[in-house]
Each structure stands twice: as structure tokens, then as C-alpha cells.
Scaffold this active site. Sequence first.
Site, short mmCIF file in Angstrom:
data_model
loop_
_atom_site.label_atom_id
_atom_site.label_comp_id
_atom_site.label_asym_id
_atom_site.label_seq_id
_atom_site.Cartn_x
_atom_site.Cartn_y
_atom_site.Cartn_z
N SER A 118 0.83 -1.36 0.15
CA SER A 118 -0.17 -0.03 0.03
C SER A 118 1.00 1.31 -0.05
CB SER A 118 -1.01 0.09 1.35
OG SER A 118 -0.28 0.10 2.44
N LYS B 33 1.14 4.49 6.78
CA LYS B 33 0.81 5.26 5.89
C LYS B 33 1.58 6.74 5.69
CE LYS B 33 -2.53 2.53 4.88
NZ LYS B 33 -2.32 1.55 3.71
#
Length: 179
Positions: A48, A91
Site C-alpha cells: 500500500s 501510511k
Amino acid sequence: MRIGFWKVFIGLMALVVGWYLFNPLGVPSLDPRLRYLGVAPFFVPANSMKPTLKSGDTVVVSVWPYRFAEPQRGDVAIFLYPRDPGFKYVKRLIGLPGERIAVRDGKVYINGEALTEPYVLQDPQGVLPHSDMPERLVGENEFFALGDNRNHSNDSRFWGSVPRQNLIGSVVKVFESGD
């Protein structure tokens, strides 16, 4: 006057246990390396954050940057997943407290201005990242986090902002896998 071995040992053990239990660094993790030293390695299990981080990479996370300063836009951070704190996510912090965030046609807009993001994975077919998102206000003491591989990232677009108390630390070193 001599201090006995057992008195010194018990005193040191009480200090170690006290440091762990009282958590003076304020780390939202039970990992003793983070609680004692303020740094720990983490394994990246998914893509991701590609191309910045790839599946199989190991990152070193430090709690120190967030103890003396506020998180900044662009920081790659490890945090407890807001919907299930048993999971840790990595993230990029995009939206800061009080900002308005929107995603349109694959571009992120902060307070109406397009954000330049050279780190976002560009699809080889030129397909824009999915999941347009109407404008949202990032709450006080919250951060909006997105993966660099937007087409394959479960992030704040889907589950909302990350509370400040869920932030563990900032990625300070990356050890790439052999792939």
C-alpha cells in the site's frame, strides 16, 4: 557500607518495570523496545506504500520526533488502526488537524489547493487512483493518512482520520527487501 547484590537487582528491576508500566514516552504500543528506547523495527507486509515501501521491507520507527514536535504533512508514520487498535498501519500523513481534504480525479486537495505528490505510485496504464472523496474536515488532534499506492491502499478515505493518540512514530530508516 556495602549494598547487597539482591538490593541492587531488585532496585533495577523495579526501575525497569516502573518505566514500562508508566510509559513516560507515551507510546501507544506494548512493544518494550518502543517503551524503553523509543525505536523499533517493523515489517511491511503489503504494497500500500509502494514505491516508497514495498512488501517485505523493514522500517525503523522512532517515537522521538512526535514527542518534541507535531507530525508534519508527508511524514511516513506507523499508527494503531482506528477501527481495531490490535493492528498497526503504515501510511503517509497528508491532512493535518483543521484542514479540509478532498480527492477528485486522482488528486488530493487541501483547503481547495491541489497537493503536489511526487511519491504517489503512477499506474503504468495512466489509470487515475480510484475512490474520489467529497471534502471532509480533519478533526482536532486527528490526521488524514493515505497510502502512496492509492489504487491498493485501505486508508483514511475509507475509515476516517487517525487520532493523535494512535500515532506510534515516524519511519526514520528503510531496509529494502531483496526483491
